[in-house]
Design a protein around this motif. Structure first.
Motif, mmCIF file in Angstrom:
data_model
loop_
_atom_site.group_PDB
_atom_site.id
_atom_site.type_symbol
_atom_site.label_atom_id
_atom_site.label_comp_id
_atom_site.label_asym_id
_atom_site.label_seq_id
_atom_site.Cartn_x
_atom_site.Cartn_y
_atom_site.Cartn_z
ATOM 1 N N SER A 437 51.298 -81.932 17.723
ATOM 2 C CA SER A 437 50.918 -83.483 17.585
ATOM 3 C C SER A 437 49.575 -83.769 17.239
ATOM 4 N N ARG A 438 49.452 -85.017 16.938
ATOM 5 C CA ARG A 438 47.932 -85.396 16.621
ATOM 6 C C ARG A 438 47.154 -85.446 17.471
ATOM 7 N N VAL A 439 45.820 -84.569 17.332
ATOM 8 C CA VAL A 439 44.873 -84.548 18.454
ATOM 9 C C VAL A 439 43.953 -85.751 18.320
ATOM 10 N N ASP A 440 43.524 -86.433 19.357
ATOM 11 C CA ASP A 440 42.658 -87.556 19.400
ATOM 12 C C ASP A 440 41.255 -87.340 20.148
ATOM 13 N N TRP A 441 41.384 -86.175 20.937
ATOM 14 C CA TRP A 441 39.973 -85.834 21.625
ATOM 15 C C TRP A 441 39.685 -84.370 21.664
ATOM 16 N N PHE A 453 41.332 -79.879 24.597
ATOM 17 C CA PHE A 453 41.813 -81.058 23.693
ATOM 18 C C PHE A 453 42.836 -81.744 24.022
ATOM 19 N N ARG A 454 42.912 -82.993 23.693
ATOM 20 C CA ARG A 454 44.168 -84.009 24.118
ATOM 21 C C ARG A 454 44.954 -84.634 22.695
ATOM 22 N N ASP A 455 46.202 -84.581 22.650
ATOM 23 C CA ASP A 455 46.850 -85.390 21.774
ATOM 24 C C ASP A 455 47.263 -86.776 22.005
ATOM 25 N N ARG A 456 48.081 -87.432 20.922
ATOM 26 C CA ARG A 456 48.090 -88.731 21.182
ATOM 27 C C ARG A 456 49.382 -89.098 22.156
ATOM 28 N N LYS A 457 50.193 -87.987 22.519
ATOM 29 C CA LYS A 457 51.023 -88.213 23.626
ATOM 30 C C LYS A 457 50.448 -87.925 25.158
ATOM 31 N N LEU A 458 48.795 -87.969 25.112
ATOM 32 C CA LEU A 458 48.154 -87.879 26.284
ATOM 33 C C LEU A 458 48.363 -86.496 27.039
ATOM 34 N N ARG A 459 48.659 -85.448 26.261
ATOM 35 C CA ARG A 459 48.777 -84.344 27.190
ATOM 36 C C ARG A 459 47.564 -83.676 26.742
ATOM 37 N N LEU A 460 47.079 -82.919 28.124
ATOM 38 C CA LEU A 460 45.793 -82.179 27.729
ATOM 39 C C LEU A 460 46.209 -80.547 27.906
ATOM 40 N N HIS A 461 45.363 -80.025 26.800
ATOM 41 C CA HIS A 461 45.584 -78.585 26.508
ATOM 42 C C HIS A 461 44.119 -77.903 26.798
ATOM 43 N N LEU A 462 44.402 -76.726 27.324
ATOM 44 C CA LEU A 462 43.169 -75.656 27.585
ATOM 45 C C LEU A 462 43.262 -74.640 26.522
ATOM 46 N N TYR A 463 42.357 -74.294 25.895
ATOM 47 C CA TYR A 463 42.563 -73.117 24.705
ATOM 48 C C TYR A 463 41.173 -72.108 25.143
ATOM 49 N N ASP A 464 41.662 -70.992 25.418
ATOM 50 C CA ASP A 464 40.713 -69.856 25.628
ATOM 51 C C ASP A 464 40.447 -69.314 24.439
ATOM 52 N N ILE A 465 39.068 -69.305 23.783
ATOM 53 C CA ILE A 465 38.943 -68.851 22.542
ATOM 54 C C ILE A 465 39.130 -67.305 22.394
ATOM 55 N N GLU A 466 38.636 -66.672 23.656
ATOM 56 C CA GLU A 466 38.464 -65.218 23.366
ATOM 57 C C GLU A 466 39.945 -64.537 23.365
ATOM 58 N N THR A 471 47.100 -73.511 26.725
ATOM 59 C CA THR A 471 47.748 -73.743 27.830
ATOM 60 C C THR A 471 48.018 -75.303 28.057
ATOM 61 N N MET A 472 49.063 -75.998 28.363
ATOM 62 C CA MET A 472 49.024 -77.400 28.565
ATOM 63 C C MET A 472 48.939 -77.514 30.253
ATOM 64 N N ILE A 473 47.693 -78.381 30.439
ATOM 65 C CA ILE A 473 47.299 -78.131 32.085
ATOM 66 C C ILE A 473 47.597 -79.868 32.648
ATOM 67 N N LEU A 474 47.785 -80.857 31.786
ATOM 68 C CA LEU A 474 48.093 -82.361 32.325
ATOM 69 C C LEU A 474 48.819 -83.064 31.396
ATOM 70 N N ASN A 475 49.605 -83.847 31.990
ATOM 71 C CA ASN A 475 50.286 -84.875 31.085
ATOM 72 C C ASN A 475 49.675 -86.385 31.632
ATOM 73 N N PHE A 476 50.001 -87.161 30.600
ATOM 74 C CA PHE A 476 49.445 -88.517 30.793
ATOM 75 C C PHE A 476 48.049 -88.626 31.164
ATOM 76 N N CYS A 477 47.228 -87.876 30.558
ATOM 77 C CA CYS A 477 45.816 -87.833 30.860
ATOM 78 C C CYS A 477 45.222 -89.197 30.347
ATOM 79 N N SER A 478 44.452 -89.813 31.005
ATOM 80 C CA SER A 478 43.531 -91.043 30.287
ATOM 81 C C SER A 478 42.062 -90.801 30.440
#
Length: 1700
Positions: A437-441, A453-466, A471-478
């Protein structure tokens, strides 16, 4: 460069007192002067003396005056000063950073000859020249000096280049030596005769000191030459002995022979930036930026020597940006970190982002460049199209971590769904995230290891670079943000505040309830707070600072601090997670004591004890041998054991040859196999004992299975089987027996095993064993009991074939019990059990297989199963298959029910008709419909009624439930003849119920507008009656209603009403027409007195018609029309009364009365009386004519002779002609004569005779004669003569309307064209076309052309449409039938339509109907035709100039204009006119129309009045397209209404100036001073007329005068933080243009909300205010504005969240 004298720092003495040397400090804060007394004076940057100190000789025994100071220089850090002396020494004094600090000698360098000059170009490096010709280098760090190069000549002067990497030395013999420490290329030098010289710090200017004069040379980069400026002449200055530049180049000090020191200000130019900064250009490549409020200074310098072109201060006035021709200069004013990078000019299109304090982001042409402040190289560069700061994250060494020196990372968007992460140090990609989905932050954490990062569906994701894990950690994140200085994360999910104190465990989240929106984070004073807006207040929620502290300690690798902190906390799930994290990290870092403490806290006693023992070993080794005990092999092995890596522990032990320890480890763990393997590998002597011990241990612990396996591996099969059986494992014993033939031969053993197997119900293995020993009967029994049917069937096929069928059925039954129905089907088929196969197929939902089996069965068997299958297909909505199956199962009724339940009434009806009686079908459907009706499912009921052709029942149903719309719909479909009556009936019913609006609809549908009017009249709703009459009653109906309305009011009220409607005069006429003369007289008396005579006249006519002649006479005379009275009496042959009135009131009519009387006498054949009357009226000519008409020629001749003798001769001739006509040569005579000639064969004469016949009374006679003449000529005369006759006769026949006869004559002589013309003349078009088609096809087009012209001339446009559409359309235009024209054109192509739309619009505009023209384009669209541009512009001009548009009611007009212009601009983008000047102009007009529409919408809501006022103010920047006086008046009154009196005064004052200019016809007298530095244009078109009424102008004039007398207002427009007029898009000081807000038109300086469409944005506060107003007021016009913005700008932004 120019020199300007500032002040005298040190006054000159009377005699020689030479200033020996001077120097400026590198930080420009200090200036040192050494006098002839060998005292160093210290001044500050302003020239104030602040300190001094004395120098000392190399040896005191020679005295204090034994030397001179020849060189002096400050260190690069400005805290030290080097003094070069002639007594062969250099002293370095530490003078400190503050004035008054103690002066201490920190270095001294003894030389072999006198020091003559000195420079300090770099840290620790002093360069100096000696009298013996050497140039040397002194290192203050090592306190040693060395020779750089030597010459034989005294070193006179020494200077360094800008970088300090090169030096020039001047010598007494005139030579100049150049030396580079590092190769920097070559430059030009120039030598002149001088006493002293100094180059500016930038190397761009050189000042030469001589007698009374300073010469200045400037380097010109463009010309590559030194140019001499005007020399500075100073009388009595004498020889200049020393020169020194301030390090920033802004000051030059000159020391003189007499001991004076003069200070000069040096600059090329100076400017003030935004009234906050002073920019001093001290050289082409050097600028000093001074903050006027704080006094701090920054030197901006191009190290490459390029000329600085422009300096800007951006990013909340903290960051410097400057351009040169080849480089870009950047700087942070707060930290004084400056950078210069190579940069090719790109036309000023760069965008700068300063959100990060460490790095500047530059976006240009799709490329993002990062520059770290203080570094002269770009940090990195990537390609991206996304420049929103929320879509780019840069982290530059923000938190130092153990083992990581440099940490610089960047995350950005490659495209809308792809994130790239780059290591900026190595310049390589370390991660790519492809999201669905489109990333907006997005944002990296401070260490750059995690990406949020957060997508336009307001889902918050955490990415471990190493680990590259997402991982999706939150829905409806404002809202989401990292807590500064830590890896703690704060986010909002609806009404919950979510905090992750340990981001390594994202599943552990601390949640708390909040009642508002998170707006920010604040961390200060050891406290972290989340700021939440709850209504109008802001509430702070405090986070657990301790948990945040732990995360920071962990990240920084300070585990001791983390442990100490955790010990202060109670054990909670969060604390437990932190102890686990710390234990893991401590083990990895080999900090075993901390790991032991962690496991103790977690209650892991075993691990804690094990680590305690390990720590004791490590501590003991450390005490005995020193060093780190954790490297000892036992410690390393134990840590491997702790991690359950026993192989690694074994390897560590074996490397140290500690075999026993390795074996002990395995034995302690009861891992005997590994222990024995080690013993075998190392040949240990206790190997056999180990095996025995292992076996014994297995037996002791009752592990018979493992012991059996051990015996089996050692080859003892019998012992192994015994152990297996003992352990209750007969299957293993059987497996072993089956593999060994010798064991199979032991019958007793096999029996023992099979008995054990059967007892353990291991029938299949027993069967295998029986089969192996050739006992098939027992094997089959065992297989059957063990449900091993596959083996049973295979065995039965070989040995017992009869049993196969039974086995297959049993196998199927078993599978059914196991719920494996699909597998059972085939076995039942094999066993020929069809019923069971069908049941299994149905149970397994194998529907196709079930149908296949059913189709093979007889009908009785299959019929009860088909409906079950059909139900399945019905549930899948595969109704056709289901119907077929129901039919096979004889359940057609079920199929009908299926279709009915599915709402497929047509199929149900079709099926029912096949198998049911029609009356049964009807009963079924009607019953079903009535049930539906009861349930309120009227649509379904209707479908059922209609299906059985009972629409009347549906109509009755709808009527019963008062669903009149549906009732009317069905009537229109099934009984259109009753539609009108029904509407009328419904109208009457609704009227009786008082539902007048609905009644109106039905009356109008019934074409009974009069009934509607009467309904409203009877209810006293005259306005509604008037509206209906105007809309539906034709041209005059509304006038009649208005008249009746007024009549019901009477008197003054009636006059006011009729005046308001503009129908006063028409009402008077109507009253007169309807014989309501009293009302007409009343209206004319009150309002239109000039109409009174006309009413009298009409009243008189009415009385005349009524036969009341005397009253009529009086009214005619009152109307001033006595002649009408005379004519009335004449008409009634009341000659006496006529004569009386004529003689009394109209003498001119007397003669007419006499003439009329004479006519009456003539009708009565009383010629004598008539003649007498005519002669009395002096009209003998009339008497003459009367006698002629009566055939009384003798009387006529008598009258002529007596009264008009001049006409006598002519009358006699006329009399003779008449007599001749009536003689034998008359018409009858001619015809008779012609017949005689014809009979005599004289055909030519007969033809001539026939042609002479002219009898106007008998066209048939003339036709016969002329046709006869033509026939005779054709038959008997030569062709030439016959042709002439036909040519003569044809037109005459045409002239009397005998076209067919003429055409036939022409055709007899093959005159096709003349025949066609005759038919055309007679409008016999079909005959003309047939003749042309059959005789001469060349004339077909000729006929068609004339037919078109005929239709045109006759106005038969409808017929013409079928022949020539364009001609028909043109004819409609000529006739003014525009509606018909546009209607017809609509059916043609787009081009034709818009040609006539443009013509109609032009016509409407000429008639002043711009609104109708606009409506036309609203309906038909606005094409991008250049020929239409003037129409659009004229509509726009008329609209903005029209009065009454500054109101909420004008919204729809503005919205129509806006929508038409938007449609036009969208079409222009796709046309060849895209991006043209016209396109830009229409885009501007669209913006203006949007502002006007938004203003009208805002005016409808009180809380938006400031937005409406701002829009009025913003429109002033477009007065080149708007009437200037109207725009300033509206802006001024709007500002006044919201209390902005300063602005109101200036705008209304300008409005008054404009009104005066309009009257004078010139704008030359206007004063533009109030609008300097704004974007309100000065050059605007002069309005042709005043757009504001005189009364309003006077009201404004009075107010302006009152305010100016009070003198309480400043005549200054308000300014904003840019220092510019607050509504101006362009900041005059910088030229930077801000985007206008879509809601107010004001510039957006902060809080920007950007839209998808480039260049479209809104101020967040105004946007939210507008949205809130819509939510509270539900204003449809504001919602329409929002809808338009969405269309225009590519959608609305999401406003449910905020980011910082």
């Amino acid at each position: 460069m120019q020199l300007k004298h500032l002040r005298t720092l040190l006054s000159p003495q009377d005699g020689a007192a030479k200033v020996t040397c001077m120097a400026w400090s590198q930080n420009n804060a200090k200036f040192a002067v050494c006098t002839v007394d060998r005292v160093v004076l210290l001044y500050d940057e302003h020239g104030e003396r602040r300190d001094k100190f004395s120098t000392k000789p190399a040896d005191m025994k020679y005295g204090r005056k034994s030397y001179m100071v020849k060189g002096m220089a400050f260190s690069p850090d400005s805290t030290k000063i080097a003094i070069g002396q002639t007594d062969n020494i250099i002293y370095v004094y530490k003078i400190g950073e503050d004035w008054g600090d103690k002066k201490v000698i920190c270095n001294k360098f003894i030389q072999t000859s006198a020091v003559t000059c000195l420079q300090w170009p770099a840290e620790y490096v002093i360069v100096f020249g000696l009298a013996e010709g050497k140039v040397r280098l002194a290192n203050t760090k090592t306190n040693k000096s060395s020779t750089i190069y030597g010459t034989d000549s005294y070193v006179v002067a020494l200077t360094t280049n800008c970088s300090g990497k090169g030096i020039l030395s001047g010598h007494a013999d005139g030579t100049i030596v150049r030396y580079f420490f590092d190769d920097e290329g070559s430059g030009e030098s120039q030598e002149r005769e001088f006493t002293t010289a100094a180059a500016s710090p930038g190397g761009q200017s050189v000042v030469l000191g001589s007698y009374d004069r300073l010469r200045v040379f400037n380097w010109s980069p463009r010309k590559s030459v030194w140019e001499e400026a005007k020399p500075k002449e100073i009388a009595n200055l004498y020889t200049i002995t020393a020169l020194a530049w301030k390090r920033d180049g802004s000051r030059l000090c000159a020391g003189t022979l007499c001991g004076g020191v003069e200070q000069f200000d040096c600059c090329l130019r100076r400017s003030i930036y935004k009234n906050k900064f002073e920019l001093t250009y001290v050289g082409p490549s050097q600028v000093i930026v001074k903050n006027l409020s704080s006094g701090t200074r920054v030197v901006l310098k191009s190290h490459c020597g390029y000329e600085v072109e422009e300096v800007k201060i951006l990013g909340k006035e903290r960051y410097l940006v400057a351009h040169t021709s080849d480089t870009l200069l950047l700087g942070d004013l707060n930290t004084n970190r400056l950078s210069e990078i190579a940069w090719q000019g790109s036309g000023g299109n760069e965008k700068y982002f300063f959100e990060n304090e460490n790095v500047c982001m530059i976006f240009n042409a799709g490329e993002l460049t990062l520059v770290e402040y203080g570094s002269n190289d770009t940090l990195g560069s990537v390609r991206t199209e996304f420049m929103n700061p929320h879509l780019i994250s840069v982290r530059i060494n923000e938190r130092c971590q153990r083992g990581m020196e440099d940490n610089k990372k960047l995350a950005y968007l490659v495209d809308i769904k792809t994130i790239a992460i780059v290591d900026l140090i190595g310049g390589y990609n370390i991660g790519t995230i492809n999201h669905e989905s489109r990333v907006d932050w997005l944002e990296l954490n401070e260490t750059g290891h995690k990406l949020l990062f957060r997508d336009r569906k307001l889902r918050l994701h955490l990415y471990d670079i190493e680990s590259c894990s997402k991982t999706m950690i939150l829905n409806f994140c404002s809202y989401v943000q990292w807590v500064p200085g830590s890896d703690v994360l704060v986010a909002q999910n609806r009404n919950s505040l979510c905090v992750w104190y340990n981001i390594e465990a994202p599943e552990r989240v601390t949640m708390s309830s909040i009642r508002g929106d998170v707006v920010g984070l604040e961390r200060s004073g050891g406290k972290t707070e989340v700021m939440v807006t709850e209504g109008v207040t802001t509430v702070a929620y405090t986070l657990d600072e301790g948990l945040i502290e732990f995360g920071t300690a962990i990240d920084d690798g300070n585990y001791t601090r983390a442990t100490a902190f955790l010990e202060t906390l109670e054990m909670t799930p969060e604390t437990e997670a932190m102890w686990k994290t710390l234990s893991k990290l401590a083990l990895e870092a080999r900090q075993l004591h901390i790991a032991e403490r962690c496991f103790s806290a977690l209650g892991h006693v075993a691990k804690a004890r094990f680590l305690h023992e390990t720590n004791e070993i490590a501590d003991q080794v450390s005490r005995e041998y020193g060093g780190e005990g954790i490297d000892f092999y036992q410690v390393r092995a134990r840590l491997a054991m702790l991690e359950k890596n026993y192989k690694l522990a074994e390897m560590i032990f074996l490397e140290q040859n500690a075999v026993e320890e390795a074996m002990d480890m395995y034995q302690e763990l009861h891992r005997w196999d590994e222990c024995i393997a080690v013993a075998e590998a190392k040949g240990h002597p206790a190997l056999e004992k180990l095996r025995r011990d292992y076996y014994q241990w297995l037996m002791d612990t009752q592990q018979e299975e493992r012991a059996g396996e051990l015996q089996e591996s050692q080859g003892d099969g019998l012992a192994a089987i015994s152990l297996y059986l003992k352990a209750g494992l007969p299957a293993k014993a059987a497996r072993l027996v089956l593999t060994r033939e010798e064991l199979l031969a032991n019958t007793e053993l096999v029996e023992h095993i099979t008995a054990a197997l059967i007892k353990g119900e291991l029938y299949e293995r027993a069967g295998d064993l029986f089969e192996k020993i050739r006992n098939p009967q027992r094997a089959l029994e065992c297989y059957r009991k063990g449900s091993a049917f596959m083996k049973a069937v295979e065995l039965a096929r070989l040995v017992f074939p009869v049993e196969v069928v039974k086995l297959e059925e049993a196998w199927g039954d078993h599978l059914v019990q196991q719920k494996q129905l699909d597998a059972a089907i085939n076995h039942y088929i094999e066993a020929r059990c069809s019923i069971k196969a069908i049941e299994a197929a149905l149970g397994a939902r194998q529907w196709k297989k079930a149908i296949y089996i059913l189709d093979l069965q007889d009908r009785n068997t299959a019929s009860k199963y088909y409906p079950r299958v059909a139900q399945h297909y019905a549930s899948l909505q595969e109704y056709e298959i289901a119907e077929e199956l129901y039919a096979k199962g004889d359940r057609t009724k079920d199929a009908i029910d299926m279709y009915t339940q599915a709402g497929r009434w047509e199929q149900a009806h079709k099926l029912a008709m096949k198998c049911m009686q029609p009356e049964d079908v009807s009963v079924l459907y009607i019953t079903q419909a009535q049930e539906m009706e009861k349930q309120g499912k009227f649509r379904e009921a209707e479908r059922l009624y209609v299906t059985v052709e009972e629409p009347d029942l549906a109509i009755t149903m709808f009527k019963k439930h008062k669903l009149y719309d549906d009732m009317i719909r069905l009537l229109g479909k099934h009984h259109p003849d009753l539609l009108s009556d029904t509407h009328l009936h419904l109208g009457k019913e609704l009227e009786a119920e008082g539902r007048l609006q609905e009644a109106e609809y039905h009356y109008l549908e019934a074409q009974e507008w009069k009934a509607t009017v009467n309904m409203y009249r009877s209810s006293g709703l005259w306005e509604e009656a008037y509206r209906v009459a105007k809309a539906h009653g034709g041209a005059n109906a509304h006038k009649h209603v208005a008249y009746l309305w007024a009549k019901s009011l009477g008197g003054e009220a009636a006059v006011r009403l009729l005046n308001k409607l503009g129908l006063l005069e028409a009402a008077i006429d109507h009253a007169a027409d309807n014989c309501s003369f009293e009302f007409a007289f009343e209206l004319s008396r009150l309002a239109l007195k000039h109409k009174t005579p006309e009413i009298h006249l009409r009243y008189a006519m009415y009385l005349e018609d009524e036969g009341k002649l005397e009253e009529a006479e009086a009214e005619f005379i009152r109307a001033g029309k006595p002649k009408e009275a005379v004519l009335m009496f004449v008409h009634n042959q009341d000659w006496e009364a006529a004569q009386r009135v004529a003689e009394a009131h109209d003498p001119d009519s007397v003669a007419e009365v006499l003439v009329g009387q004479a006519r009456g006498a003539l009708e009565e054949k009383d010629f004598q009386k008539a003649e007498g009357l005519l002669l009395r009226a002096q009209r003998p000519g009339l008497a003459l004519n009367f006698y002629k008409e009566a055939g009384l020629w003798s009387d006529a001749l008598r009258i002529c002779k007596d009264y008009v003798p001049g006409q006598l001769e002519a009358l006699q001739e006329e009399y003779e002609r008449e007599a001749t006509k009536k003689g034998g040569r008359g018409v009858e005579g001619l015809v008779e004569q012609a017949r005689q000639w014809e009979q005599a064969g004289e055909y030519s004469r007969a033809v001539d005779c026939y042609l002479k016949v002219r009898d106007s009374g008998s066209s048939s006679l003339m036709e016969k004669c002329w046709v006869k003449a033509a026939e005779l000529s054709i038959k008997f005369l030569p062709p030439q003569r016959s042709l002439e006759v036909v040519h003569a006769v044809g037109p005459q026949l045409v002239g009397i309307g005998k076209h067919s006869a003429a055409a036939e004559l022409y055709l007899n002589l093959d005159l096709v064209k003349e025949a066609i013309d005759a038919f055309i003349e007679g409008e016999e078009w079909n005959k003309a076309k047939r003749v042309a088609k059959e005789l001469d096809p060349r004339y077909e087009d000729y006929v068609d052309q004339h037919y078109k012209e005929f239709l045109k001339n006759q106005g038969k446009v409808d017929s013409l449409v079928g022949v020539d559409v364009v001609a028909a359309l043109d004819l409609y235009v000529e006739q003014g039938q525009w509606d018909k024209c546009i209607e017809t054109a609509t059916k043609q192509n787009y081009k034709i339509l818009h040609k006539y739309v443009a013509l109609y619009a032009t016509h409407l505009i000429r008639e002043g109907g711009y609104a109708q023209a606009l409506a036309l384009y609203v309906q038909h669209g606005a094409p991008a035709n250049p020929q239409n541009f003037n129409i659009y512009k004229r509509i726009f001009t008329d609209m903005v100039s029209s009065p009454g548009t500054n109101s909420a009611e004008a919204y729809h007009s503005w919205a129509d204009l806006r929508d038409v212009l938007f449609n036009l601009c969208e079409n222009l983008v796709k046309s060849s006119e895209a991006n043209s000047a016209a396109h830009e102009e229409f885009e501007t007009m669209l913006l203006i129309a949007h502002y006007y529409a938004t203003r009208s919408a805002a005016q409808s809501i009180k809380q938006l009045e400031t937005i409406a006022a701002r829009l009025s103010v913003s429109l002033l920047r477009h007065t080149q397209l708007l009437p200037a006086d109207k725009a300033f008046y509206e802006a001024g009154t709007a500002a006044k209404a919201v209390g902005w009196e300063n602005m109101a005064f200036i705008f209304l004052n300008r409005f008054l100036d404009l009104t005066d200019a309009i009257e004078e016809g010139s704008l030359d007298a206007l004063d533009h001073s109030d609008f300097q530095d704004t974007d309100i244009p000065f050059e605007v078109p002069l309005p042709a007329k005043q757009h504001i009424l005189e009364a309003q102008r006077e009201e404004v004039r009075d107010w302006v005068l009152t305010v100016s007398m009070d003198q309480r207002l400043e005549q200054v427009l308000p300014r904003d933080e840019r220092g510019a007029y607050e509504a101006s898009l362009v900041a005059a000081s910088t030229g930077v243009r801000a985007l206008p807000c879509l809601i107010t038109g004001y510039p957006i300086l902060r809080n920007k909300i950007e839209f998808k469409r480039p260049g479209k944005a809104a101020n967040k506060d105004n946007w939210n205010k507008f949205l809130m107003a819509i939510k509270t007021s539900h204003s449809p016009v504001c919602q329409d504005v929002l809808k338009f913005i969405s269309q225009w700008c590519g959608g609305l932004p999401s406003t449910s969240f905020s980011f910082h």
